[in-house]
Design a protein around this motif. Sequence first.
Motif, PDB file in Angstrom:
ATOM      1  N   GLU A 209       3.509   5.314   9.288  1.00 19.27           N
ATOM      2  CA  GLU A 209       4.310   5.881   8.315  1.00 19.27           C
ATOM      3  C   GLU A 209       4.575   4.460   7.180  1.00 19.27           C
ATOM      4  N   ASP A 210       5.282   3.692   7.829  1.00 19.20           N
ATOM      5  CA  ASP A 210       5.730   2.581   7.280  1.00 19.20           C
ATOM      6  C   ASP A 210       4.945   1.870   6.378  1.00 19.20           C
ATOM      7  N   HIS A 211       3.666   1.355   6.840  1.00 23.83           N
ATOM      8  CA  HIS A 211       2.750   0.553   6.175  1.00 23.83           C
ATOM      9  C   HIS A 211       2.358   1.469   5.077  1.00 23.83           C
ATOM     10  N   ALA A 212       1.949   2.828   5.340  1.00 24.16           N
ATOM     11  CA  ALA A 212       1.816   3.560   4.201  1.00 24.16           C
ATOM     12  C   ALA A 212       2.797   3.750   3.135  1.00 24.16           C
ATOM     13  N   PHE A 213       3.975   3.842   3.428  1.00 29.38           N
ATOM     14  CA  PHE A 213       5.074   3.664   2.463  1.00 29.38           C
ATOM     15  C   PHE A 213       4.964   2.533   1.619  1.00 29.38           C
ATOM     16  N   TRP A 214       5.070   1.233   2.287  1.00 29.89           N
ATOM     17  CA  TRP A 214       5.114   0.076   1.883  1.00 29.89           C
ATOM     18  C   TRP A 214       3.893  -0.265   0.950  1.00 29.89           C
ATOM     19  N   GLY A 215       2.620   0.099   1.305  1.00 32.23           N
ATOM     20  CA  GLY A 215       1.414   0.072   0.571  1.00 32.23           C
ATOM     21  C   GLY A 215       1.669   0.653  -0.781  1.00 32.23           C
ATOM     22  N   PHE A 216       2.522   2.123  -0.741  1.00 33.73           N
ATOM     23  CA  PHE A 216       2.572   2.952  -1.937  1.00 33.73           C
ATOM     24  C   PHE A 216       3.362   2.222  -2.882  1.00 33.73           C
ATOM     25  N   ALA A 217       4.319   1.633  -2.254  1.00 31.09           N
ATOM     26  CA  ALA A 217       5.571   1.027  -3.218  1.00 31.09           C
ATOM     27  C   ALA A 217       5.114   0.085  -3.730  1.00 31.09           C
ATOM     28  N   ILE A 218       4.454  -1.071  -3.034  1.00 31.74           N
ATOM     29  CA  ILE A 218       4.021  -2.145  -3.949  1.00 31.74           C
ATOM     30  C   ILE A 218       2.675  -1.678  -4.759  1.00 31.74           C
ATOM     31  N   PHE A 219       1.721  -0.870  -4.299  1.00 32.15           N
ATOM     32  CA  PHE A 219       0.800  -0.522  -5.148  1.00 32.15           C
ATOM     33  C   PHE A 219       1.298   0.230  -6.524  1.00 32.15           C
ATOM     34  N   SER A 220       2.415   0.764  -6.177  1.00 31.38           N
ATOM     35  CA  SER A 220       3.111   1.510  -7.599  1.00 31.38           C
ATOM     36  C   SER A 220       3.624   0.265  -8.812  1.00 31.38           C
ATOM     37  N   LEU A 221       3.830  -0.699  -8.084  1.00 30.68           N
ATOM     38  CA  LEU A 221       4.289  -1.835  -8.966  1.00 30.68           C
ATOM     39  C   LEU A 221       2.929  -2.750  -9.330  1.00 30.68           C
ATOM     40  N   SER A 222       2.076  -2.614  -8.309  1.00 34.04           N
ATOM     41  CA  SER A 222       0.877  -3.047  -8.948  1.00 34.04           C
ATOM     42  C   SER A 222       0.304  -2.550 -10.256  1.00 34.04           C
ATOM     43  N   MET A 223       0.206  -1.021 -10.242  1.00 31.02           N
ATOM     44  CA  MET A 223      -0.075  -0.235 -11.161  1.00 31.02           C
ATOM     45  C   MET A 223       0.400  -0.754 -12.663  1.00 31.02           C
ATOM     46  N   ILE A 224       1.849  -0.658 -12.467  1.00 28.53           N
ATOM     47  CA  ILE A 224       2.546  -1.157 -13.486  1.00 28.53           C
ATOM     48  C   ILE A 224       2.112  -2.265 -14.202  1.00 28.53           C
ATOM     49  N   PHE A 225       1.937  -3.188 -13.286  1.00 28.88           N
ATOM     50  CA  PHE A 225       1.443  -4.658 -13.779  1.00 28.88           C
ATOM     51  C   PHE A 225      -0.024  -4.730 -14.552  1.00 28.88           C
ATOM     52  N   GLY A 226      -0.966  -3.876 -13.706  1.00 27.29           N
ATOM     53  CA  GLY A 226      -2.135  -3.493 -14.242  1.00 27.29           C
ATOM     54  C   GLY A 226      -2.256  -2.989 -15.599  1.00 27.29           C
ATOM     55  N   GLY A 227      -1.374  -2.175 -15.555  1.00 29.16           N
ATOM     56  CA  GLY A 227      -1.162  -1.153 -17.138  1.00 29.16           C
ATOM     57  C   GLY A 227      -0.782  -2.212 -18.022  1.00 29.16           C
ATOM     58  N   ALA A 228       0.105  -2.967 -17.677  1.00 30.34           N
ATOM     59  CA  ALA A 228       0.701  -4.145 -18.777  1.00 30.34           C
ATOM     60  C   ALA A 228      -0.759  -4.907 -19.121  1.00 30.34           C
TER      61      ALA A 228
ATOM     62  N   ALA B  79      -0.651  -8.020  -5.413  1.00 26.72           N
ATOM     63  CA  ALA B  79       0.112  -6.703  -5.025  1.00 26.72           C
ATOM     64  C   ALA B  79      -0.895  -5.604  -4.678  1.00 26.72           C
ATOM     65  N   SER B  80      -2.105  -5.510  -5.412  1.00 28.46           N
ATOM     66  CA  SER B  80      -3.025  -4.665  -5.021  1.00 28.46           C
ATOM     67  C   SER B  80      -3.778  -4.678  -3.536  1.00 28.46           C
ATOM     68  N   PHE B  81      -4.181  -6.172  -3.359  1.00 31.47           N
ATOM     69  CA  PHE B  81      -4.769  -6.577  -2.172  1.00 31.47           C
ATOM     70  C   PHE B  81      -3.859  -6.376  -0.718  1.00 31.47           C
ATOM     71  N   LEU B  82      -2.517  -6.749  -1.235  1.00 31.11           N
ATOM     72  CA  LEU B  82      -1.485  -6.478  -0.170  1.00 31.11           C
ATOM     73  C   LEU B  82      -1.387  -5.038   0.274  1.00 31.11           C
ATOM     74  N   SER B  83      -1.405  -4.247  -0.700  1.00 26.12           N
ATOM     75  CA  SER B  83      -1.374  -2.682  -0.533  1.00 26.12           C
ATOM     76  C   SER B  83      -2.483  -2.280   0.250  1.00 26.12           C
ATOM     77  N   TYR B  84      -3.762  -2.729  -0.166  1.00 26.76           N
ATOM     78  CA  TYR B  84      -4.896  -2.466   0.599  1.00 26.76           C
ATOM     79  C   TYR B  84      -4.869  -2.759   2.157  1.00 26.76           C
ATOM     80  N   ALA B  85      -4.405  -4.022   2.332  1.00 25.25           N
ATOM     81  CA  ALA B  85      -4.220  -4.587   3.848  1.00 25.25           C
ATOM     82  C   ALA B  85      -3.013  -3.583   4.396  1.00 25.25           C
ATOM     83  N   LEU B  86      -2.008  -3.079   3.751  1.00 23.78           N
ATOM     84  CA  LEU B  86      -0.856  -2.279   4.446  1.00 23.78           C
ATOM     85  C   LEU B  86      -1.813  -0.682   4.603  1.00 23.78           C
ATOM     86  N   TRP B  87      -2.517  -0.400   3.905  1.00 24.54           N
ATOM     87  CA  TRP B  87      -3.080   0.984   3.923  1.00 24.54           C
ATOM     88  C   TRP B  87      -4.056   0.651   5.227  1.00 24.54           C
ATOM     89  N   THR B  88      -4.442  -0.145   5.158  1.00 22.80           N
ATOM     90  CA  THR B  88      -5.493  -0.843   6.353  1.00 22.80           C
ATOM     91  C   THR B  88      -4.941  -0.658   7.704  1.00 22.80           C
TER      92      THR B  88
END
Lengths: 333, 255
Positions: B163-182, B131-140
Motif C-alpha cells: 500500500e505504502d509503496h504504491a502510494f509513494w510511487g503514485f505521489a512521486i510519479f504525479s510530480l514527475s508527470m508535472i515535470f515531464g509536461g513542463a 522521479a519516474s525511475f523512483l516511482s517504477y522502483a516503488l511500484w516494483t
Amino acid sequence: MLPRLLAALRSQRFGVLAGFAAAFFLALGTVVMDLAPEAYAGLSLDDMRPFFREPRLVHFWFYGLALAVALWGASALVCTWDSVRTRLRHRVRRVSAYGAPLFHVAFVLALFAHLHNGLGESTAARVVGSDWTAIGDARYRLADLTVTTSPSGMPRDIRAHLERDRAGQVDTVDVAYNAPLVADVGAHALLLGRPIERPLAVLRVVGERRRLAIGDRVGAFVLTRVLQSRSLRAPMAELQFDGEPSPRWLPLTPGAGPSELVAFVGIDRERAVLLTERVNPAAPLVVVVALVAALATVLVVWEHLWRARRRARRAAVSGETPAPAVEDAIALG
Amino acid sequence: MNGPALPAAFGPLYVAAACAYGAALLAELGPPRLRRALLALGLALHLAGLVLRGVAIAYFPLTSKFESFYAFALFVFAVLLVAERSGSRVHRLGLFVVGGTFYALTTLFPTALSEAPPLMRTVWYPLHVPASFLSYALWTSAAAAGLATLLGNRGPGPRRAMEDHAFWGFAIFSLSMIFGGAWGYVAWGAWFLWDPKLVWSLVAWLFYGAFVHLKYWPAGNAPRPKASLALVGFLVVMVTYVGTSFLFRHSSHSF
C-alpha cells in the motif's frame, strides 16, 4: 433517476472501476495505434479532432476512454464534494486533510484542459531568415545564430537571436531548444525547430534586384516554388500572379535586361531557422492545474506522513497495528 | 565525433557493486545486519559509478540505454534497502531479482559515454527522469510485496509495504508527470503527445490512481485481489519503462 445516478457516482467502487477502465482503454489504444498507423496518420501532438471529425470503429478505444474518464471525473467531483462536507462537518482544520480533494479538483481540471487543447491546438512551421516574417501579431527576422558545441563536437546549445517588430517597436529576443518564446501565459509559443539553409530566388523586378524566399510577395505576385535539380538544365522559379488561375514558370535568364518587368536571374542561399508556432488555448488552465496538483501532492504526502506518525504512536500505546483500511477510515473522519 | 572517454575507475566500480549485491543475496542466509551492510555497500559503489559517468560528461548521466538500466537498478536496490523493514523474504527477493536482472541487462549495451543532445539539456530532465525511475522502483516493490501476500505471507509488513509503496510511487510519479509536461511544453510546445511512452505513462498513472483508491472499496481491498492487481501494475510499469521502446514502432523516447 438523478438520486440513483448520484448514488452510483458516489460509490468508491464506481470510481475505482472507471479508473481501471480508463487505464485499460488507453493501453488498448496504444496497441491499436501501433497496429493500424494509417488510421492515425493525421494525429499529432495532443490533437483530438481526428477522433471526432471522422468517427471510425478503429477509434473505439478512444470513445471508451472518453466515457470512462468522464464518469471517473464526475465520480471524483461527487466524492470530493462529499468528503469536503464531511471534513467541514467534523471541523477538520488540518490543511493537509484537504490535499486529496484538491488533487481531485486538479484532476478534473486537467481533463477539461486536455479536451480544450485537443480540440483547439494548432501547429505551424515558420521559416525566419534575414527578411521580416510575420508570425502572430509581430514580425521577426534572424539577427544571428549561435551554436555552442562540446569538445567532441556535439552541439550543446543552438540559439537564434531574432529581431522582433511589434507595431513599430523593435526589440531582440532569443529562441533556443527548451527555451521557446512564450506569450499569453503559454497559449502562444514559438519554438526552435532547427537551423537551415534556405534557397532564395533572385529576381529583377522593374529593374530592381530582389531576393525572395518561397511565399514572399512583390506587388501582384507571390513566389511559390524554386526548382533546382540535376534533371533540369537550369533552375526555374514559379510565380503565382493575382487573378491568374495557374502559376507562371520563369526560366533562369541571368542576363535579363532592365526592360523586362520580372526576370529570374539566379539562386542564392541564406542562413535561416525553422520555427514552430504553437497555439495552446488551454495553457493558462494547465499552468493552474500544474500548480494546484503540485501543491495538492505535497499536502497528500504530508497527510500520509501525519497518519503514519499517528499510527506508530497508537501502535506504541496499544501494542498492535491496525489494518491500513481501518486506519484510513478513522482519519477520514 | 567521439564522446568523452569512460573513466578507468568505472569498470572496477561496476564489478565491485555486482559482487557486493551478490554477497548481499548470499547473506539472506545470514544475519540481517550483514545483509543490509552489503546492500548499502553495493549501493554506494553503484552510485559512485553513476556519479563518475556524470562527472565525465558534465551532465546528468542518463543519456543511453546502459545508463538507463544501470540507474533503474540503482533505484530498485535503494528501495530494497527500505523494503527490508517489511520483514518478508519473498518481497526482498522479488526486488532483488528485478534489480539484479536490470543490472545484468546493462551488459547487453555499450558502456561508452554519450553526451546529452541539446533537447535533453534542461532542468526538467533531471527532475522528470529520476522521479519516474523512483516511482517504477516503488511500484516494483509494491508488486513484490503483492507476490509475498499471494504466496501466503499475510503479516501486516508486506501488505503495508504494498500500500505504502504504491502510494509513494503514485505521489512521486504525479510530480514527475508535472515535470515531464513542463519539459514537453518547452521542447515540443505540448505537454502531452500521442506517443507510446507518454500514453503508457498516463496508463501507469491512471492505473495506480485507481489502485491507491482500492482501500475505500472493501471488496477491492481484500488481500488477494489487491495483491493480484499489484502484479498487474508491475506489467504496466515494465511496458511503460521498456516495452514502449522495444514493442512499439513509433516512439519519440529511445528509453
